[in-house]
Design a protein around this motif. Structure first.
Motif, mmCIF file in Angstrom:
data_model
loop_
_atom_site.group_PDB
_atom_site.id
_atom_site.type_symbol
_atom_site.label_atom_id
_atom_site.label_comp_id
_atom_site.label_asym_id
_atom_site.label_seq_id
_atom_site.Cartn_x
_atom_site.Cartn_y
_atom_site.Cartn_z
ATOM 1 N N HIS A 29 -3.865 1.914 -7.554
ATOM 2 C CA HIS A 29 -3.536 2.646 -8.776
ATOM 3 C C HIS A 29 -3.578 4.146 -8.550
ATOM 4 O O HIS A 29 -2.823 4.898 -9.176
ATOM 5 N N TRP A 30 -4.436 4.588 -7.652
ATOM 6 C CA TRP A 30 -4.597 6.014 -7.382
ATOM 7 C C TRP A 30 -3.449 6.544 -6.507
ATOM 8 O O TRP A 30 -2.771 7.501 -6.874
ATOM 9 N N VAL A 31 -3.222 5.913 -5.374
ATOM 10 C CA VAL A 31 -2.267 6.459 -4.404
ATOM 11 C C VAL A 31 -1.284 5.414 -3.870
ATOM 12 O O VAL A 31 -0.538 5.698 -2.946
ATOM 13 N N GLY A 32 -1.273 4.205 -4.435
ATOM 14 C CA GLY A 32 -0.477 3.131 -3.864
ATOM 15 C C GLY A 32 0.643 2.642 -4.753
ATOM 16 O O GLY A 32 1.230 3.386 -5.546
ATOM 17 N N ALA A 33 0.923 1.359 -4.654
ATOM 18 C CA ALA A 33 2.088 0.769 -5.305
ATOM 19 C C ALA A 33 1.944 0.635 -6.813
ATOM 20 O O ALA A 33 2.950 0.425 -7.506
ATOM 21 N N ALA A 34 0.729 0.735 -7.355
ATOM 22 C CA ALA A 34 0.522 0.670 -8.804
ATOM 23 C C ALA A 34 0.317 2.055 -9.409
ATOM 24 O O ALA A 34 -0.133 2.186 -10.543
ATOM 25 N N ARG A 35 0.691 3.078 -8.669
ATOM 26 C CA ARG A 35 0.420 4.463 -9.077
ATOM 27 C C ARG A 35 1.026 4.801 -10.441
ATOM 28 O O ARG A 35 0.435 5.544 -11.213
#
Length: 319
Positions: A130-136
């Motif tokens: 959520h922070w830096v990936g695919a759920a950002r």
């Protein structure tokens, strides 16, 4: 100790620990979610609790010996579970020497009294993605790891929601086969028992696949055979994908997620896993509000646990 190409000045650093059954990793992470420096030790998982803690202390000691430690503001721990965030304790299934082990208190002592946050490894993956990936850019997401086990964490309303004890989103123990095999958790037909790497390899072998001479019979080898069209290998991954689709659809029906992010060693099989997963998903995600659900690969890779632990230290995880 592995540095980045360019280390920052040290402003806004946190320390992170990622505790698993095979390794204990540590890192300094900056305020943008970049891993600055790493340390690690093998987990002496078969030893007593004090020996396991000694390995964790060595990792933390490697970080404390760095000049950049002076800029560390807090410590985050992502641990194999179950965990108890309220008590600050962990009872990892794959570390028998730790049962109700007061890990947060032990790490706080070693870190000189710095604030310490503890989360489960599934919530850590969700925090990282959520922070830096695919759920950002997603406010409602399920983030999963499919490896030697199956775990996950939830992002709801734009925040990581680890739940009362820190174990929310533990998708591996959703039952997708009421008449399935018993699971070590005490349930039956859990998705972990169908989709984890060893289960995929076992299923392929039962149906005629054999590893190449010198091979270990791993899920990665089954994936390679599936790419070459071996029917038993293809079928083993299709079964795993179908089980994951059923579990993901169940989560979507319950909490209205918009994306499922899937990482871990088994997910490295790529379309060998994702194609049957996506193909099966419409069979289970049938309600109108679940039909637009997307499934995408994770982006944070092996650093997910460290980045997620750092996110917890920086207050990016509820609770």
């Amino acid at each position: 100790m592995t540095p980045m190409d360019t280390a920052p000045s040290g402003a806004g650093l946190v320390a992170a620990l990622d505790v698993g059954g095979t390794k204990i990793a540590g890192a300094l992470v900056d305020a943008d979610g970049r891993v600055v420096l790493r340390a690690r030790r093998p987990t002496p998982a078969a030893e007593d609790g004090a020996t396991v803690m000694a390995a964790a202390a060595e990792v933390l000691g490697d970080l404390r010996d760095l000049p950049l430690w002076a800029a560390v503001q807090a410590v985050g721990i992502g641990s194999a579970g179950p965990v108890d965030r309220a008590a600050g304790s962990v009872s990892p299934v794959n570390i028998p020497g730790w049962r109700g082990y007061p890990l947060r208190e032990r790490v706080r002592d070693l870190a000189g009294g710095l604030p310490v946050q503890l989360i489960g490894d599934g919530a850590a993956v969700a925090a990282a993605e959520h922070w830096v990936g695919a759920a950002r850019n997603s406010s409602h997401a399920l983030c999963m790891v499919v490896s030697t086990g199956v775990g996950g964490g939830l992002v709801l309303g734009g925040r990581v929601r680890p739940g009362r004890t820190g174990n929310a989103g533990h998708i591996g123990h959703i039952s997708v086969d009421l008449d399935g095999d018993p699971c070590p958790c005490g349930g039956r037909g859990c998705v972990e028992g169908l989709a984890r790497g060893p289960a995929i390899a076992r299923r392929a072998r039962e149906n005629g696949w054999r590893p190449e001479p010198g091979g270990e019979g791993s899920a990665a080898e089954v994936a390679a055979a599936a790419r070459d069209g071996h029917p038993a290998a293809v079928a083993a991954f299709a079964r795993a994908g179908r089980a994951l689709a059923a579990a993901i659809a169940a989560v979507a029906a319950l909490v209205e997620i918009e994306v499922a992010v899937v990482g871990g060693g088994v997910a490295e099989a790529g379309e060998v896993l994702f194609a049957p997963l996506r193909r099966s998903l419409p069979e289970y995600a049938t309600l109108a509000f679940t039909r637009g659900l997307r499934v995408v690969p994770a982006l944070t890779g092996p650093d997910a646990g460290l980045i997620g632990a750092a996110a917890a230290a920086l207050g990016r995880v509820d609770g």
